[in-house]
Scaffold this motif. Structure first.
Motif: not given
Ligand SMILES: [Zn+2]
Length: 233
Positions: A184-186, A188-190, A200-202, A204-206
């Motif tokens: 799931y984490h990966e 989200l990057h995609l 990166g892991h800003d 919004d990402f978190r």
């Protein structure tokens, strides 16, 4: 001997270099595994090694890319914004179909299969879709890694649309949702696309990452994996 493609990229970089006051510029394609380019400057000369995944790009795309690199040099490393033309080439079906096979060939640490010894990444992905955490139009390549890396448990090439999950998680000693959380984490990057190269892991990402129901327990498991308390089978 300089190849025809190298002479195209060389001519383009020399031309754009002159606009930036660099009169001695050399550029050639280089087979980096990742989509990256490097340069070094010495004695007034700037030499570029340009990702060979751009070998089939047209002159306009190469021009934009060279402007990006020259502006990165003058901005002292601050990341440039890709132009629309460059973005749409990098996100095109054509770019993926031309370059992903080569990228996978260079990815020695990928088993190139979603089927592990115990877990199937395609099934894990289906479970994410059932939870509404991944879109239906999913075209990325999913693969387990060959080596059991306990620290880098997931990896994503946004440009090549390839996700690798560490085979250290492919074991009955760890609950399935841990691999699911990493996938799931990966994803989200995609989904963030090219923006994720800079964001990166800003925050919004978190926030989005924490939409995964078991995220806290999954994080605890990953800590145990990283400290060697869980050993893969
Ligand atoms: Zn990440």
């Amino acid at each position: 001997m300089i190849s025809a493609r190298d002479s195209i990229v060389n001519d383009m970089f020399r031309l754009i270099g002159r606009e930036h006051g660099c009169n001695d510029v050399r550029a050639r394609f280089y087979p980096f595994k990742e989509f990256k380019s490097t340069w070094c400057r010495s004695g007034g000369r700037t030499e570029f090694k340009i990702s060979d995944y751009l070998q089939n790009a047209d002159a306009g795309v190469l021009e934009d890319f060279s402007r990006c690199l020259f502006s990165r040099i003058s901005n002292k490393g601050r990341r440039e914004v890709y132009t629309d033309r460059l973005r749409s080439w990098l996100q095109s079906e054509e770019f993926i179909s031309m370059n992903r096979p080569l990228y996978l060939e260079r990815s020695r640490n990928l088993s190139l299969s979603p089927v592990g010894r115990f877990l199937n990444l395609k099934e894990i992905h289906a479970s994410l879709k059932d939870k509404g955490l991944s879109q239906d139009s999913f075209d990325a390549v999913l693969s387990w890694t060959v080596s059991q890396n306990a620290h880098r448990v997931g990896y994503c090439s946004v440009i090549m649309r390839v996700i690798g999950i560490s085979s250290v998680l492919d074991t009955p000693s760890i609950p399935d949702f841990v691999a699911e959380y990493v996938l799931y984490h990966e994803i989200l990057h995609l989904e963030s696309g090219l923006a994720s190269l800079t964001s990166g892991h800003d925050r919004d990402f978190r926030v989005r990452e924490r939409m995964y129901p078991n995220w806290r327990t999954a994080e605890d498991w990953l800590k145990k994996v990283a400290t060697g308390k869980i050993v893969g089978t």
